[in-house]
Design a protein around this motif. Structure first.
Motif, mmCIF file in Angstrom:
data_model
loop_
_atom_site.group_PDB
_atom_site.id
_atom_site.type_symbol
_atom_site.label_atom_id
_atom_site.label_comp_id
_atom_site.label_asym_id
_atom_site.label_seq_id
_atom_site.Cartn_x
_atom_site.Cartn_y
_atom_site.Cartn_z
ATOM 1 N N LYS A 1 5.485 20.341 43.031
ATOM 2 C CA LYS A 1 6.253 19.099 43.721
ATOM 3 C C LYS A 1 7.213 19.522 44.224
ATOM 4 O O LYS A 1 7.795 19.438 45.358
ATOM 5 C CB LYS A 1 6.242 17.934 42.930
ATOM 6 C CG LYS A 1 7.069 16.949 43.606
ATOM 7 C CD LYS A 1 6.864 15.702 42.696
ATOM 8 C CE LYS A 1 7.595 14.613 43.806
ATOM 9 N NZ LYS A 1 7.386 13.390 43.030
ATOM 10 N N ARG A 2 7.807 20.333 43.498
ATOM 11 C CA ARG A 2 9.368 21.065 43.874
ATOM 12 C C ARG A 2 9.261 21.922 44.907
ATOM 13 O O ARG A 2 10.196 21.754 45.732
ATOM 14 C CB ARG A 2 9.824 21.956 42.608
ATOM 15 C CG ARG A 2 10.285 21.175 41.320
ATOM 16 C CD ARG A 2 11.473 19.997 41.343
ATOM 17 N NE ARG A 2 11.302 19.273 40.260
ATOM 18 C CZ ARG A 2 11.791 19.401 38.986
ATOM 19 N NH1 ARG A 2 12.506 21.045 38.779
ATOM 20 N NH2 ARG A 2 11.674 18.649 38.252
ATOM 21 N N LEU B 1 2.468 14.015 43.020
ATOM 22 C CA LEU B 1 2.842 14.757 43.973
ATOM 23 C C LEU B 1 3.294 13.971 45.318
ATOM 24 O O LEU B 1 4.029 14.297 46.065
ATOM 25 C CB LEU B 1 1.923 15.815 44.436
ATOM 26 C CG LEU B 1 1.498 16.792 43.535
ATOM 27 C CD1 LEU B 1 0.290 17.617 43.952
ATOM 28 C CD2 LEU B 1 2.720 17.867 43.279
ATOM 29 N N GLU B 2 2.587 12.770 45.321
ATOM 30 C CA GLU B 2 3.036 12.148 46.939
ATOM 31 C C GLU B 2 3.423 10.652 46.573
ATOM 32 O O GLU B 2 4.111 10.152 47.701
ATOM 33 C CB GLU B 2 1.291 11.961 47.436
ATOM 34 C CG GLU B 2 0.877 13.180 47.944
ATOM 35 C CD GLU B 2 -0.568 13.187 48.460
ATOM 36 O OE1 GLU B 2 -1.008 11.953 48.504
ATOM 37 O OE2 GLU B 2 -0.971 14.259 48.846
ATOM 38 N N ASN B 3 3.834 10.085 45.548
ATOM 39 C CA ASN B 3 4.080 8.780 45.315
ATOM 40 C C ASN B 3 5.462 8.617 45.270
ATOM 41 O O ASN B 3 6.089 7.720 44.768
ATOM 42 C CB ASN B 3 3.040 7.822 44.789
ATOM 43 C CG ASN B 3 1.677 7.827 44.968
ATOM 44 O OD1 ASN B 3 1.379 8.234 46.192
ATOM 45 N ND2 ASN B 3 1.060 7.171 44.328
ATOM 46 N N GLY B 4 6.269 9.717 45.385
ATOM 47 C CA GLY B 4 7.729 9.700 45.108
ATOM 48 C C GLY B 4 8.295 9.563 43.556
ATOM 49 O O GLY B 4 9.279 9.080 43.424
ATOM 50 N N HIS B 5 7.338 9.816 42.440
ATOM 51 C CA HIS B 5 7.908 9.756 41.234
ATOM 52 C C HIS B 5 8.973 11.040 41.052
ATOM 53 O O HIS B 5 8.793 11.825 41.209
ATOM 54 C CB HIS B 5 6.488 10.156 40.167
ATOM 55 C CG HIS B 5 5.645 8.805 40.327
ATOM 56 N ND1 HIS B 5 5.966 7.616 39.948
ATOM 57 C CD2 HIS B 5 4.275 8.720 40.548
ATOM 58 C CE1 HIS B 5 4.980 6.752 40.121
ATOM 59 N NE2 HIS B 5 4.030 7.523 40.540
ATOM 60 N N VAL C 1 -7.839 13.192 40.648
ATOM 61 C CA VAL C 1 -7.306 13.568 41.890
ATOM 62 C C VAL C 1 -6.236 12.295 42.144
ATOM 63 O O VAL C 1 -5.083 12.693 42.317
ATOM 64 C CB VAL C 1 -8.516 13.365 43.161
ATOM 65 C CG1 VAL C 1 -7.780 13.176 44.513
ATOM 66 C CG2 VAL C 1 -9.275 14.251 43.159
ATOM 67 N N LYS C 2 -6.652 11.105 41.684
ATOM 68 C CA LYS C 2 -5.576 9.781 41.759
ATOM 69 C C LYS C 2 -4.082 10.486 40.890
ATOM 70 O O LYS C 2 -3.275 10.250 41.269
ATOM 71 C CB LYS C 2 -6.070 8.784 41.371
ATOM 72 C CG LYS C 2 -7.093 8.138 42.257
ATOM 73 C CD LYS C 2 -7.799 6.920 41.583
ATOM 74 C CE LYS C 2 -8.792 6.290 42.683
ATOM 75 N NZ LYS C 2 -9.463 4.836 41.825
ATOM 76 N N GLN C 3 -4.503 11.038 39.575
ATOM 77 C CA GLN C 3 -3.613 11.165 38.654
ATOM 78 C C GLN C 3 -2.676 12.244 39.229
ATOM 79 O O GLN C 3 -1.410 12.098 39.256
ATOM 80 C CB GLN C 3 -4.311 11.660 37.349
ATOM 81 C CG GLN C 3 -3.082 12.257 36.226
ATOM 82 C CD GLN C 3 -4.070 12.179 34.951
ATOM 83 O OE1 GLN C 3 -4.586 11.372 34.369
ATOM 84 N NE2 GLN C 3 -3.885 13.557 34.622
ATOM 85 N N MET D 1 1.141 19.580 48.685
ATOM 86 C CA MET D 1 0.536 18.176 48.752
ATOM 87 C C MET D 1 -0.891 18.346 47.646
ATOM 88 O O MET D 1 -1.024 19.552 47.356
ATOM 89 C CB MET D 1 0.041 17.832 50.237
ATOM 90 C CG MET D 1 1.098 17.913 51.057
ATOM 91 S SD MET D 1 2.378 16.752 50.661
ATOM 92 C CE MET D 1 1.596 15.350 50.878
ATOM 93 N N ALA D 2 -1.337 17.162 47.553
ATOM 94 C CA ALA D 2 -2.206 16.894 46.483
ATOM 95 C C ALA D 2 -3.472 17.698 46.984
ATOM 96 O O ALA D 2 -4.147 18.252 46.024
ATOM 97 C CB ALA D 2 -2.625 15.439 46.264
#
Length: 311
Positions: free
Chosen positions: A202-203, A307-311, A300-302, A207-208
């Motif tokens: 992520k850093r 990676l993509e939802n801004g956590h 995949v959702k996890q 992408m996922a």
């Protein structure tokens, strides 16, 4: 056979009901009255007791499934298990029943406790269960491990005679105790390793879809086909954390280096803060075919959620 299960929490109760389904006469012993009532309600009025002293004198085997939770320093607390052994020793029996150690205990526990009850056949048969699928794992175990000799080992071979699961069978009880810790340690290390790589990805802005392709394709080299796990959660609140801490304490006591295991524990604590605890059954995250991992939709959702939802 008339088989007693001592300690009927989630693991013990599932084992008890599985034994009954195999046609055995079963009795569950638990100090919690509500658990005894559940046993009596589900399995029969005479199937639940609160004390070993109340057991009939003619039982064939006693399977011990009591908790071995961490003590203050992380080492394994055997006080409940040792009390059960003493209670068995002090009970009058028509014939010495077979004692089966199902609880996860430090290596050497079985040999030490067997010396307290030398007339009782004693075997080790740890459970390899996942919290989210205990009953299914009891019915269809992924692994069966038996450590012991003579009558005790034969008792377990008879119980599992209808299972085609891989079997690790040895006269050495300590080898089976070590196997349980080795498998949990390896699972913990792999989960933590892939969680570290996920955070790093992520850093880097990966992408996922690309991360999942990397995760699955690292297995293209044959030597890496068994080292993948699906990251995105800490490795849970059940066996892995407590067993890793117990193993670290035992190895430290013997003067062994524990850098990898300690690092795994530290990484998992950090992962719990970043991702949260794992509460999805592993079989919903990935599947293995021909010794290769493929990530399923839940996995995949996890990964994508991090990676993509801004956590």
């Amino acid at each position: 056979m008339k088989i007693v299960v001592v300690g009927c929490g989630k693991v013990g109760f599932s084992h008890l009901t599985w034994l009954k389904a195999q046609g055995h006469q079963v009795i569950g012993v638990d100090s919690d009255n509500s658990v005894c009532q559940r046993i009596q309600s589900d399995l029969g009025e005479n199937c639940g007791m609160s004390q070993i002293v109340d057991l009939p004198h003619d039982v064939d085997a006693i399977h011990i499934c009591v908790p071995t939770e961490p003590s203050i320093n992380g080492s394994c607390d055997l006080s409940i298990f040792e009390k059960v052994i003493n209670d068995i020793s002090n009970r009058d029996w028509n014939k010495y029943p077979i004692v089966v150690q199902r609880s996860t205990c430090p290596v050497g526990t079985a040999d030490r406790l067997a010396r307290i009850i030398p007339d009782f056949p004693y075997a080790v048969n740890p459970s390899f269960l996942r919290k989210a699928s205990i009953d299914e794992d009891n019915r269809h175990p992924e692994r069966i491990a038996i450590g012991g000799e003579g009558e005790a080992a034969q008792h377990l071979l008879d119980i599992y005679s209808n299972s085609d699961a891989p079997k690790f069978i040895t006269n050495n009880r300590s080898s089976v105790e070590l196997l349980k810790y080795v498998e949990n340690a390896l699972d913990s290390i792999l989960i933590s390793f892939w969680n570290e790589i996920l955070i790093y990805s992520k850093r880097l802005g990966i992408m996922a879809d690309d991360f999942i392709r990397l995760l699955e394709n690292v297995q293209d080299r044959p030597k890496f086909r068994t080292v993948s796990r699906v990251p995105g959660r800490a490795y849970g609140m059940w066996c892995l954390p407590k067993d890793i801490q117990a193993l670290i304490q035992e190895m430290t006591r013997l003067g062994c280096p524990v850098g990898v295991l300690s690092g795994t524990s530290n990484t998992n604590s950090a992962a719990a803060e970043i991702f949260g605890e794992g509460n999805i059954p592993a079989k919903m995250l990935y599947t293995m075919k021909d010794c290769r991992l493929s990530v399923l939709e839940e996995g995949v959702k996890q990964i994508a959620a991090y990676l993509e939802n801004g956590h």
